[in-house]
Motif scaffolding. Structure first.
Motif, short mmCIF file in Angstrom:
data_model
loop_
_atom_site.label_atom_id
_atom_site.label_comp_id
_atom_site.label_asym_id
_atom_site.label_seq_id
_atom_site.Cartn_x
_atom_site.Cartn_y
_atom_site.Cartn_z
N THR A 1698 1.57 -2.77 -0.53
CA THR A 1698 1.09 -1.44 -0.18
C THR A 1698 2.28 -0.49 0.00
N THR A 1699 1.98 0.79 0.01
CA THR A 1699 3.03 1.80 0.20
C THR A 1699 3.74 1.59 1.52
N ARG A 1734 -1.74 6.31 -4.60
CA ARG A 1734 -2.35 5.01 -4.27
C ARG A 1734 -3.28 5.14 -3.08
N ASP A 1736 -4.03 2.78 -0.71
CA ASP A 1736 -3.75 1.49 -0.08
C ASP A 1736 -4.39 1.42 1.30
#
Length: 1778
Positions: A1698-1699, A1734, A1736
């Motif tokens: 994830t980021t 994204r 996430d």
């Protein structure tokens, strides 16, 4: 080391700065001793000359190497001083966004003023069980350290949280308590941990307020003791409070607020239950509007009030008490709004009796209005002689009112704290506790009063305790390592404490001045000047005579003496308290009634361990009697002493909260404010103590790995690393005092590690220069050779090019000449051919023109001839037709005339009777025939009646004879009623049997019909489905032709989504199963406890699952039957209505005659039946009596045959009688109707003469018969027509539905054609899926209905078969004595079959023994040499025998006992991997056996013919299969829990810490890492080989137990996910392992695990995919992190991270060497910008407790039951092979 060696060029130093406190600079010229200036360059390239004092030779502080900047522990820094600490905190806070940092044993927490995602439940699990220092600094790490030390040392712990207002103390304490609540959850159902957390909203509401520095500042100190039992579960808690800021109730500074509860109550005043409080908005009240702004941005007071009320309810405070609390708080607000009116003289004042707020105050508190009005404005003076009542001035009344408000609030505060303690109290014995102290930090304002004095006094005491504890820890560390101990001089603040609390100290003088009748603050200040002017910690300000200065450990503080005496006295008049004591409100009276009996807490018991006590730690304040009243200062000193005793009896842990800026801006760092707090909270003192000794500590192993580059080759070859390190240090550092060799570590003075790092960097720099020189020379040589070879190649190619160009020129010249020659020839040839072709064309066109002219002339002549011919023919035909039409008209008129004449003649004939006679000839013949038929039937009927009467007379005579014989026989033999009864029973049973057979045939017929209909329907549906599928395939083929690739991608996505949804559903279900198993476990525990208390039978405790399932199933069946019967009833009702309508027209006939006839026939029939039954009984009785004689036997059989034949004839006659009855009814109806129609017929018809004479009545009857037959035919035709119409309607509806479907499909098709190709494919698939799912649902419903009908029929057949068997058995028992020898022969015949049928028989009483030997006491080693899963096969064979004998109770009992036995074994061996895997394999195999031999065709595809013989015959065990499946899931979860417990301690050490690749890891100084006092001595490190060995053990055990390969794959997939989650979580929470070398080690370790998977053929299990995030994390650590291209590469590579995880790893990334570059903040921002799209999930850590949904795929066994051998070691001799 000399100064000249340290202060060399390029060395960085710290310079004092007025704005930034400390500023970094670089030395640009080597410093030599004696130089007056130090030449520096700042980071902005500004040049600066730093003056050096030659007397003191004070040089600026040295800066640590860049590699040490950003360390987790401040003590790991080589240079320990203020600028180094400040810079390290700043770098961590601003660049890495890390708010926690260790400073030895202290956790420094900087308030981020922003919500961070680092406090979730998964973070608690990540820190639980870890040693302090193993993970990144966190409040959870401190809490875990306290919890572990409590459990290991069995000693009470304390966590001391301190800091300025707004630094985050309360939040830190709250998170610490949340950790204890999660880790040490209560074992009982009281939910103490929830109550502990629920006390926070209440205490925040009544004790927190908005200040200029903090929106939620705690205005009191609190110490919460959380109690634990012997198993370290929370059992209770206790809270002590210190020094509530009562003055805030009546006064708030600008931009500040009163306590939150006042504003919460005003915000909720509109609620109906609070109407009596008479409250309005907060701006309307004096006590809540003094600060100006009454609201806080982002805070909803009404919502917070609901939380406060909910917390009160959770803690058990009654609604009535809550309302009383709110009334008291509202009364304080009304008290502040009293209007006090001054009298003229100015010495007295009054309050209006009509004052609304006074009325509300008295009403809410339930006190007398007049008394309160009087005593608010007057006071009582008591002397020795008499008592005076004196009026007070306005100011005195205001002061008295404010004192009363403060006192009421303080008493209410203490009451609430006391009740919270009662709610948190427990009767269970406390084993240990952890205390959390949330207390105010050191405070200094522009105006400092009594509250600040008490706060700073408490901090002096805490600092003294802190200094002594740090000193003690340092001493223990040195003694543990056996190094020489020298005394460290540290700051002792005992003189300052003595100044405050010693005899005649500040507090003593304050109490003494309070006792003086006319004591003033000025007099007290003067006494302080006189007494303590000589003390070094006391100073008098120059410009003031009413203030004084105390030199605290943190700073000098100037206190204003104004108000000290008043606040210390805290005076409340006795008369006002007496009124409150007499309150009608019980709670108000109780608040002040307890004051007489309360005794302030004093530290009388020394050395006693503090225990939880249900009382407020703050002593209650006594009113009125000044001689016996303790002052506030005295009370605070006593409670502080009690607190210090408690803390000294515990092991303390320290959290220092820092406020980074005063603007409350997120991640803004103000160095000035930070340094002030670091000095005040003792962090720098810790640094100073550490720096005075040996702050840097290295283990021999880490030192060797880090600094072996400084060693010589001969030294490294030695085996003793300790000796090598000693030799190296003696060579490098000449001063022996700069280091010490301990038992396991090397200790360095401050700055020595930096010097070693400098030497190491110089060595690397020299090696780098040598490598660069060699590489550059090699590159230049390679470049020269490349250029020379290039020049030669260019020359060669150029010469070749010139030669080729000359040859090309010559070749082109020759070709041009040839082209010219050929071109000229072609040009002349083309000109000649053009002239010739033109001439030929002109000739051809001319000749053609002449020929066409001649042809046109001939054609015109021919056409004229044809026209003339046709015109002449038309004129001739026209003349002929005219003559023909005239002739036809004449003929028509003539023929019409003739026809009219003939018609007239025929009409005359038709009216004659002769014609009618001809028409009725056929009808008369039919009537005659019917009349004859009726006569014949009447004759037969009379004949049958005669025969019947003859038979009855014969039977009656026979019966009389038999009766006579029976009487004679009875006289001879006596009474034999028993045999008669038996025969009657036999007869009744035979009748029931015949009835059952007939019902069985009916049921079978209906079943066959339904089956045929269903098959036909299924075939029709299959045909329709095939057609629709064909159409679908055609449409799909068209669509597929357009976009095949897109369709494949979309289908893959859809499949993945569906698979994911299935996984989620399965995981939910398995979580429910897990929850059920947990509840069942809890139920078992409770049941065990109950059995200890009461001796209750186990049979009642076991849960009868099958009974519940059967009842549930029966309820479902009854519901379906109810619906069916309802529909049938509705149909019957409609049919009855129709038949009634039809029959109403036919019921007007003569029913009396028919009913009489019918009754006569029925009565005769009944008589005959009764006589026949009596005859039978007598015959049977006679036969049974005369059983020995064969003659009677023969006569008996003859009579029986005669009876049977007579019975058959009787049945035939019965049917004939019914037919005749129907005919008689019809005749009667015809007669009735005939009479009505007779007159009509006679008027219109006259019977003509014929050959046979027929009466008019006969003719009418015949006519009516014909009409009746016509009606019957017409009714049949109508029925057929109705059926035909219904069929047509059904077909029409089918056609319409098909048409609608076709239209829908066409619309869908047109819509899809308009859509883009991707959407077409997706839309088509969705439509097809919905259609097929609907069809499948319909077919499923049909199948379920048929299966239920089939099951019902099977059950009925089984019941009938059982009845037949019972009947045969009873029949056989009647002849047992006579045929015993025959029976024995039959038994011997059965015993000749000696083939084992795969069934095991046992007696019901042997079932506990079977369970004990086969399950409870069985060890896996006992059956290790036999067939895998042998117990499962044995259990199935026992179940099969119970099924064979149709004993459902036995099946139910055996399966229930088996499941309970397995659960009992698993509970007993809940940590045995082998036992758990053994029973997982057996449970799965038993489940597979129940499926394989269930009789379902879906599970029998791989069975052999022999195995099909072993299927269950009578019972459907689907419900038990589900129970076994749930049990398998529970065992699987327990198996993984055991494996997790064995494998998890190895993971971090093996994956991140061990050196798989030798010499790769570069060790950094770790400060206090591995100095956790909770660590156990000994090496707890594991290598990757240990993990692989453990997994080999797991794999071999699972394979040996015969577990299915699919389940083994799922086990290792789950284990690999756990390895991935634990390792990645640890990586995300540890700065020391986020380096390039760790990434390399990690990638190597993962490849080893992948190789192990391939070696075990587990690559298809999906385990490798679960470690993908870890692989990407390792790659992220190894990738370049500099340019935007690197950022794009990271974003494209790290798809499984994830980021938040990517950014966290980049923030944690630490270079091991100076040559590595740090990750810049700009690069991290670039990464975040690239990853914005994204979606996430927000959580940082992986849930390592997450479990994939487990599947148990059906795996049939090839073993047949008859081939299994039971070993004798199982002790199952009582099982008999069938």
């Amino acid at each position: 080391m000399s100064v000249s060696q340290l202060y060399t060029k390029y060395t960085k130093v710290w310079i004092p700065d007025p704005d930034e406190v400390w500023r970094s600079a670089e030395i640009i010229k080597d410093y030599k001793e004696g130089d007056k200036k130090l030449h520096l360059k700042f980071e902005d390239d500004a040049i600066y000359e730093y003056p050096v004092d030659l007397k003191t030779n004070q040089l600026p502080f040295l800066r640590n190497p860049d590699i040490l900047v950003g360390e987790n522990d401040l003590t790991a820094l080589s240079y320990l001083h203020e600028p180094a600490v400040l810079h390290n905190l700043k770098v961590r806070f601003l660049e890495s966004n890390h708010i926690y940092t260790y400073c030895g044993i202290v956790l420094v927490a900087i308030n981020p003023y922003e919500q961070l995602p680092i406090y979730e439940q998964d973070v608690i699990y990540a820190y639980s069980g870890q040693n302090m220092g193993d993970m990144d600094p966190h409040i959870y790490a401190v809490a875990e350290e306290a919890y572990k030390q409590m459990a290991r040392d069995e000693k009470n712990q304390s966590i001391i949280v301190s800091g300025e207002s707004g630094a985050g103390k309360t939040v830190s304490a709250k998170y610490a308590m949340r950790f204890f609540a999660s880790v040490g959850g209560s074992a009982s159902e009281t939910n103490i941990e929830e109550k502990v957390l629920a006390s926070s909203p209440i205490m925040e509401a009544i004790g927190n307020a908005k200040t200029t520095r903090n929106d939620n500042s705690s205005r009191f100190g609190k110490y919460i003791q959380i109690g634990f039992d012997k198993r370290y579960h929370i059992i209770g808690a206790n809270m002590r409070t210190y020094l509530l800021e009562k003055s805030r109730v009546v006064f708030q500074a600008e931009d500040e607020r009163n306590y939150h509860i006042f504003y919460q109550l005003c915000a909720s005043a509109s609620l109906p239950e609070f109407e009596d409080l008479a409250l309005t908005c907060a701006e309307d009240f004096f006590y809540t509007s003094l600060g100006g702004e009454t609201t806080i941005d982002g805070v909803d007071d009404a919502d917070d009030f609901e939380k406060t009320r909910h917390a009160f309810t959770l803690l058990g405070v009654k609604e009535s008490h809550q309302m009383s609390i709110f009334k008291i708080i509202a009364s304080i607000l009304h008290l502040g709004n009293l209007e006090i009116q001054a009298d003229r003289d100015g010495d007295s004042c009054s309050i209006s009796s009509q004052d609304e707020h006074l009325n509300n105050f008295c009403r809410l508190l339930g006190v007398e209005h007049s008394q309160m009005e009087h005593w608010l404005c007057h006071r009582k003076l008591v002397t020795t002689a008499e008592t005076y009542i004196k009026p007070m001035s306005v100011q005195q009344v205001v002061n008295a009112r404010n004192a009363l408000a403060k006192h009421i609030y303080a008493q209410l505060f203490n009451w609430i704290v006391e009740h919270i303690n009662k709610a948190l109290h427990t009767t269970v014995k406390q084993h240990s506790f952890i205390g959390v102290l949330d207390i105010y930090g050191f405070e200094t304002f522009e105006v400092n009063s009594f509250e600040q004095f008490c706060i700073n006094y408490a901090n002096e005491k805490l600092q003294q305790q802190f200094n002594s504890h740090v000193f003690k820890l340092e001493q223990e560390e040195y003694m543990k390592e056996q190094i020489p101990w020298t005394l460290i001089d540290f700051y002792d603040n005992q003189p300052c404490i003595d100044l405050i609390e010693a005899k005649l100290g500040i507090l003593d003088l304050l109490d003494e001045e309070c006792k003086v009748p006319k004591g003033t603050d000025q007099n007290w200040a003067q006494k302080l000047y006189d007494r303590h002017s000589s003390s070094q910690h006391f100073q008098k300000p120059r410009m003031s005579n009413t203030s004084f200065i105390v030199v605290h450990f943190a700073d000098k503080v100037e206190y204003q003496s104004d108000g000290f005496l008043e606040k210390n006295r805290d005076t409340v008049y006795e008369e006002q308290i007496s009124i409150l004591k007499a309150s009608k409100c019980q709670m108000v009276a109780d608040l002040f009634q307890d004051e007489k009996d309360s005794v302030p807490a004093t530290p009388t018991v020394k050395g006693a361990a503090p225990k939880i006590s249900i009382r407020s730690a703050r002593p209650a304040v006594k009113a009125a009697n000044k001689e016996h009243k303790k002052s506030v200062g005295h009370q605070f000193r006593n409670s502080l002493h009690l607190l210090m005793e408690t803390l000294n009896a515990t092991t303390p842990h320290y959290v220092r909260c820092i406020k980074p800026n005063d603007e409350k801006l997120p991640f803004k760092f103000d160095p000035k404010r930070a340094v002030q707090q670091l000095r005040a909270c003792g962090v720098l003192e810790t640094i100073r103590i550490s720096a005075a000794g040996y702050p840097s500590r290295w283990s021999y192993h880490d030192f060797f790995n880090r600094y072996r580059v400084l060693m010589k080759k001969g030294e490294i070859s030695k085996n003793d690393k300790k000796l090598i390190c000693k030799t190296l240090l003696e060579n490098l550092i000449k001063d022996p005092d700069k280091f010490q060799f301990g038992r396991t570590k090397i200790f360095f003075r401050a700055g020595q590690v930096a010097y070693l790092e400098k030497l190491r960097a110089d060595k690397f720099r020299a090696a780098t220069i040598m490598i660069q020189k060699t590489v550059r020379g090699w590159l230049q040589r390679v470049k020269y050779r490349r250029m020379r070879n290039a020049a030669i190649t260019i020359q060669r190619y150029t010469r070749g090019h010139l030669a080729r160009r000359l040859a090309d020129h010559l070749r082109k010249t020759r070709a041009a000449i040839i082209f010219q020659k050929q071109y000229r020839m072609l040009r002349i040839l083309h000109a000649f051919q053009k002239i010739r072709n033109a001439t030929i064309t002109i000739q051809a066109f001319t000749r053609g023109m002449f020929v066409r002219k001649i042809y046109h002339k001939i054609l015109l002549e021919h056409k004229a001839t044809i026209i003339q011919k046709h015109a002449r023919a038309w004129l001739a035909r026209k003349h002929f037709l005219r003559f023909k039409c005239a002739a036809v008209v004449i003929q028509c008129y003539f023929r019409r005339m003739k026809a009219r004449q003939e018609l007239k003649k025929l009409k005359i004939e038709a009216r004659s009777a002769q014609h009618l006679k001809k028409l009725n000839i056929g009808m008369e013949n039919k009537v005659v025939q019917l009349q004859r038929k009726i006569d014949d039937q009447n004759k037969e009927y009379k004949h049958l009646n005669e025969q019947l009467s003859a038979l009855t007379s014969a039977y009656s005579t026979d019966v009389e004879k038999l009766k006579k014989e029976l009487d004679q026989y009875r006289q001879n033999r006596g009474d034999s009623n028993q045999l008669v009864n038996l025969k009657k029973e036999i007869e009744s049973l035979r009748l029931e049997l015949e009835k059952a057979h007939s019902e069985r045939k009916i049921i079978e017929d209906t079943y066959d019909k339904e089956k045929d209909l269903f098959r036909k329907r299924v075939s029709d549906l299959e045909e329709e489905n095939a057609l629709l599928k064909q159409e679908k395939e055609e449409l799909n083929n068209r669509i597929l032709c357009q976009s095949e690739d897109e369709f494949a991608q979309n289908t893959v996505k859809e499949n993945l989504l569906m698979k994911k949804e299935m996984e989620e559903e399965r995981s939910r279900y398995q979580n429910l199963v897990k929850e059920y198993s947990r509840l069942e476990q809890r139920y078992d525990n409770l049941r065990d406890e109950m059995t200890i208390i009461k001796d209750v039978g186990l049979d009642k405790a076991a849960m009868d699952m099958t009974l519940f399932l059967k009842l549930q199933k029966r309820v479902r069946e009854l519901e379906q039957e109810r619906k069916k019967l309802q529909t049938q009833l509705e149909k019957k009702k409609s049919q009855v209505i129709e038949t009634k309508n039809e029959m109403d027209s036919d019921r007007d006939t003569d029913l009396a005659y028919n009913s009489l006839k019918r009754q006569e026939l029925e009565s005769e029939n009944k008589k005959l039946k009764n006589e026949l039954n009596e005859l039978r009984k007598t015959i049977v009785d006679r036969v049974t009596q005369n059983n020995s004689s064969s003659d009677i036997q023969d006569s008996y059989t003859l009579l029986l045959n005669q009876l049977k034949s007579a019975n058959e004839e009787l049945e035939v006659r019965k049917e004939e009688v019914l037919i005749l009855r129907a005919q008689i009814i019809k005749e009667a109806q015809q007669k009735e109707t005939g009479k009505n129609m007779d007159s009509n017929i006679n008027t219109y018809t006259s019977w003509p003469n014929s050959d046979k004479h027929v009466d008019a009545e006969d003719a009418i009857e015949a006519y009516h018969g014909v009409c009746q037959t016509n009606r019957l035919l017409e009714a049949q035709l109508q029925d057929q027509r109705r059926e035909h119409e219904e069929e047509v309607e059904t077909l029409k509806t089918q056609v319409e539905t098909l048409r609608d479907e076709m239209e829908k499909q066409q619309q869908v098709f047109f819509q899809t054609l308009q859509l883009p190709p991707e959407a077409q494919v997706e839309f088509g698939i969705q439509q097809e899926i919905t259609r097929l799912s609907n069809e499948n649902l319909d077919l499923k419903e049909l199948l379920e209905k048929l299966e239920k009908n089939e099951k019902k029929l099977k059950k009925q057949l089984k019941i009938y078969m059982k009845k037949v068997q019972d009947f045969e058995a009873t029949q056989a028992t009647a002849h047992t004595e006579r045929r015993r020898h025959e029976l024995t022969r039959q038994v011997t015949v059965q015993r000749k079959e000696k083939d084992f049928q795969g069934m095991l028989e046992y007696y019901k009483e042997d079932e506990p023994l079977l369970i004990r030997n086969l399950i409870t006491d069985l060890k896996p080693q006992t059956v290790s040499a036999t067939v895998p899963c042998l117990p499962a096969y044995i259990l199935y064979m026992c179940i099969r025998h119970a099924d064979y004998i149709n004993d459902d109770q036995k099946v139910h009992s055996l399966l229930t006992s088996t499941i309970n036995g397995i659960k009992k074994v698993l509970k007993k061996h809940n940590d045995d991997f082998q036992m758990t895997s053994f029973w997982l394999a057996n449970t799965c195999r038993l489940l597979h056996c129940l499926k394989q031999y269930s009789g379902d065709t879906g599970f029998m595809t791989q069975n052999t013919a022999k195995q099909n013989e072993h299927c269950l015959k009578n019972f459907d065990l689907t419900e038990y299969r589900q129970v076994l499946s749930d049990l398998s899931i529970q065992i699987y979860q327990q198996l993984f829990k055991i494996a997790e417990g064995m494998l998890q301690p190895m993971i971090v050490s093996a994956m991140l810490e061990s050196e798989s690749i030798q010499g790769l890891s570069g060790v950094k100084p770790m400060g206090y890492r591995n100095r956790s006092s909770s660590m156990v001595d000994g090496d707890n490190s594991y290598s990757l080989d240990a993990v692989i060995r453990q997994m080999n053990t797991f794999h071999s055990i699972l394979c040996d137990q015969g577990l299915d390969p699919e389940i083994i794959q799922q086990v290792f997939k789950q284990l690999f996910y756990m390895i991935n989650a634990v390792t990645l979580n640890n990586l995300l929470l540890r700065k020391d392992v986020c380096s390039w070398s760790t990434g390399m080690q990690l990638r190597y370790n993962i490849s080893q695990l992948e190789e192990w998977l391939r070696g075990k053929n587990l690559q298809q299990s999906g385990a490798a995919q679960t470690v993908e995030p870890l692989i990407q994390a390792a790659q992220l650590l190894q990738l370049k992190k500099k340019t935007s291209e690197d950022a794009e590469a990271i974003c494209s590579l790290c798809t499984s991270l994830t980021t938040q995880q990517i950014v966290k790893i980049l923030n944690l990334y630490t270079p091991v060497n100076e040559f590595e570059e740090r990750v810049t903040v700009a690069f991290i921002r670039n990464i975040q910008a690239n990853l914005q799209e994204r979606n996430d999930p927000p959580q940082l850590l992986l849930d390592y407790k997450y479990m994939f949904p487990v599947l148990f795929p059906f795996s049939p066994s090839s073993i047949t039951m008859d081939s299994i051998h039971i070993p004798a070691s199982l002790n199952l001799e009582f099982l008999n092979e069938v």
